[in-house]
Design an enzyme around this catalytic site. Structure first.
Site, PDB file in Angstrom:
ATOM      1  N   ASP A  48       0.839  -1.198   0.000  1.00  0.00           N
ATOM      2  CA  ASP A  48       0.000   0.000   0.000  1.00  0.00           C
ATOM      3  C   ASP A  48       0.877   1.253   0.000  1.00  0.00           C
ATOM      4  O   ASP A  48       2.096   1.169  -0.075  1.00  0.00           O
ATOM      5  CB  ASP A  48      -0.918  -0.073   1.230  1.00  0.00           C
ATOM      6  CG  ASP A  48      -2.148   0.801   1.122  1.00  0.00           C
ATOM      7  OD1 ASP A  48      -2.404   1.344   0.034  1.00  0.00           O
ATOM      8  OD2 ASP A  48      -2.870   0.924   2.127  1.00  0.00           O
ATOM      9  N   HIS A  49       0.266   2.414   0.167  1.00  0.00           N
ATOM     10  CA  HIS A  49       0.900   3.731   0.091  1.00  0.00           C
ATOM     11  C   HIS A  49       2.401   3.743   0.387  1.00  0.00           C
ATOM     12  O   HIS A  49       2.828   3.393   1.484  1.00  0.00           O
ATOM     13  CB  HIS A  49       0.224   4.683   1.081  1.00  0.00           C
ATOM     14  CG  HIS A  49      -1.175   5.006   0.726  1.00  0.00           C
ATOM     15  ND1 HIS A  49      -1.526   6.097  -0.032  1.00  0.00           N
ATOM     16  CD2 HIS A  49      -2.328   4.367   0.998  1.00  0.00           C
ATOM     17  CE1 HIS A  49      -2.829   6.118  -0.204  1.00  0.00           C
ATOM     18  NE2 HIS A  49      -3.350   5.076   0.418  1.00  0.00           N
ATOM     19  N   GLU A  87      -2.508   8.962   6.035  1.00  0.00           N
ATOM     20  CA  GLU A  87      -2.217   7.545   5.854  1.00  0.00           C
ATOM     21  C   GLU A  87      -0.719   7.355   5.962  1.00  0.00           C
ATOM     22  O   GLU A  87       0.050   7.804   5.101  1.00  0.00           O
ATOM     23  CB  GLU A  87      -2.714   7.054   4.487  1.00  0.00           C
ATOM     24  CG  GLU A  87      -2.388   5.599   4.190  1.00  0.00           C
ATOM     25  CD  GLU A  87      -3.379   4.620   4.788  1.00  0.00           C
ATOM     26  OE1 GLU A  87      -3.162   3.403   4.676  1.00  0.00           O
ATOM     27  OE2 GLU A  87      -4.372   5.066   5.387  1.00  0.00           O
ATOM     28  N   HIS A 105      -9.018   9.357   3.896  1.00  0.00           N
ATOM     29  CA  HIS A 105      -8.595   8.229   4.718  1.00  0.00           C
ATOM     30  C   HIS A 105      -9.092   8.405   6.160  1.00  0.00           C
ATOM     31  O   HIS A 105      -9.294   9.521   6.622  1.00  0.00           O
ATOM     32  CB  HIS A 105      -7.068   8.139   4.759  1.00  0.00           C
ATOM     33  CG  HIS A 105      -6.452   7.719   3.465  1.00  0.00           C
ATOM     34  ND1 HIS A 105      -5.471   8.453   2.833  1.00  0.00           N
ATOM     35  CD2 HIS A 105      -6.682   6.651   2.678  1.00  0.00           C
ATOM     36  CE1 HIS A 105      -5.117   7.844   1.718  1.00  0.00           C
ATOM     37  NE2 HIS A 105      -5.835   6.755   1.600  1.00  0.00           N
ATOM     38  N   HIS A 138      -9.794   4.697  -2.726  1.00  0.00           N
ATOM     39  CA  HIS A 138      -9.119   4.882  -1.443  1.00  0.00           C
ATOM     40  C   HIS A 138     -10.062   5.593  -0.473  1.00  0.00           C
ATOM     41  O   HIS A 138     -10.976   6.303  -0.880  1.00  0.00           O
ATOM     42  CB  HIS A 138      -7.857   5.730  -1.618  1.00  0.00           C
ATOM     43  CG  HIS A 138      -6.701   4.986  -2.184  1.00  0.00           C
ATOM     44  ND1 HIS A 138      -5.466   4.948  -1.571  1.00  0.00           N
ATOM     45  CD2 HIS A 138      -6.577   4.226  -3.295  1.00  0.00           C
ATOM     46  CE1 HIS A 138      -4.638   4.218  -2.283  1.00  0.00           C
ATOM     47  NE2 HIS A 138      -5.293   3.769  -3.347  1.00  0.00           N
ATOM     48  N   ASN A 169      -9.745  -0.154  -1.050  1.00  0.00           N
ATOM     49  CA  ASN A 169      -8.943  -0.357   0.154  1.00  0.00           C
ATOM     50  C   ASN A 169      -9.815  -0.330   1.404  1.00  0.00           C
ATOM     51  O   ASN A 169     -10.647   0.558   1.566  1.00  0.00           O
ATOM     52  CB  ASN A 169      -7.874   0.720   0.271  1.00  0.00           C
ATOM     53  CG  ASN A 169      -6.810   0.608  -0.803  1.00  0.00           C
ATOM     54  OD1 ASN A 169      -6.906  -0.219  -1.708  1.00  0.00           O
ATOM     55  ND2 ASN A 169      -5.787   1.430  -0.699  1.00  0.00           N
TER      56      ASN A 169
END
Length: 340
Positions: free
Chosen positions: A95-96, A169, A212, A249, A271
């Site tokens: 992920d990120h 995030e 997020h 997201h 996600n």
């Protein structure tokens, strides 16, 4: 079934887009949360995606060294073994990853998978994410070009985030404002820089008001219909219908209608982290409250080993998270769609 091969992963994504459904991408931080995700997919009869963020990888690396590569490789190798016991196909994703962590995370993982592929094996991960949303779009896409070429060598799909997602995030944060919406021009510049598959396959995390973290429905203005404009604008120029495979997201708290609209416009991956974290933790909290005098040695007593045994409350945590994964598969229409 084993972890998805590059070919199976591509087939999964194509089936999702054609069938107007998406795969839940579940963040995991331990072997236990990995099993919960796999169990949820199996119970929903859905293929899926398991992903590790930089913070998750650091946690998996142990608090002594906090090595992201060690942590993510260890869990991925574990997943390659245990996934064979579940009747679904699962892709592994990171992920990120912002610019300052590329050299300590994604680039070493890409090299590792390149070596595996050169030796006739499959890559360790099936996709990696480059989060350049904190950079200018030109700089973001320049780095994406380099990473896409390296990913293609390893038969890996790259995920790119071209514009900001609100909230925070793993240390990357953006204000919640009108800039959280990708424009057609942004999408055209992306297609010009990265191509539409001929330079390597990629997933696109476009922004349509996403945030997020934790929020209630209505507190954030999502415009998933914007994705249709991006598809149409780029498709018209390149003569290709719906050229993008989108990622959703910041989906926690989204309404079912917002999710449905996103699916109709090309979202194939969503996600999920905040909701599954809570679903994992909630049964543990209940167990501790209900068995206070058993999990603690109160007033000189010895407590109850059966109550503080991690296997006791851990089974409830796994079941709670697995149930939330099943719910996500239903919301994203992937339930019952697994490849046979």
């Amino acid at each position: 079934m084993p972890i998805a091969t590059p070919e199976i992963y591509s087939e999964m994504l194509d089936r999702a887009k054609a069938g107007r459904f998406a795969y839940p991408a579940i963040n995991v931080t331990s072997t236990q949360t990995l099993h919960a995700a796999l169990r949820g997919f199996a119970e929903a009869e859905s293929d899926g995606i398991v992903q590790i963020s930089t913070g998750g990888a650091e946690f998996l690396g142990g608090q002594y060294s906090k090595d992201m590569v060690t942590g993510s490789v260890a869990l991925a190798e574990f997943a390659h073994i245990v996934a064979e016991k579940y009747p679904v196909n699962v892709a592994l994703h990171t992920d990120h990853c912002p610019k300052d962590k590329l050299d300590g995370y994604v680039r070493p993982l890409l090299k590792l998978s390149q070596e595996r592929v050169a030796a006739g094996r499959n890559p360790l991960f099936q996709s990696h994410m480059w989060d350049g949303s904190a950079e200018t779009l030109d700089h973001n896409l320049a780095i994406a070009q380099e990473l896409l070429a390296e990913a293609a060598k390893a038969k890996i799909i790259l995920e790119v985030e071209i514009t900001p997602t609100g909230g925070e995030e793993d240390g990357v944060s953006h204000e919640i404002n009108d800039e959280l919406y990708t424009t057609v021009d942004d999408a055209l510049r992306t297609a010009e820089a990265l191509g539409l598959g001929e330079k390597g396959r990629y997933l696109l995390a476009a922004s349509f008001g996403n945030v997020h973290g934790v929020y209630k429905p209505g507190n954030v203005v999502l415009r998933p219909e914007l994705l249709k404009d991006l598809q149409a604008g780029v498709g018209a120029k390149y003569g290709k219908q719906e050229p993008f495979w989108f990622v959703f997201h910041g989906g926690s708290g989204s309404t079912k209608q917002e999710i449905a609209t996103a699916l109709e416009n090309g979202v194939v991956k969503m996600n999920i982290d905040t909701d599954t974290q809570y679903a994992f933790t909630r049964p543990v909290v209940e167990h501790m409250f209900r068995n206070y005098d058993g999990v603690l040695k109160v007033d000189g007593e010895v407590g109850s080993k059966k109550q503080y045994d991690p296997r006791t409350w851990g089974k409830s945590a796994e079941a709670g998270m697995a149930a939330r994964v099943v719910e996500a598969c239903g919301d994203l229409r992937s339930a019952g769609t697994r490849l046979k």
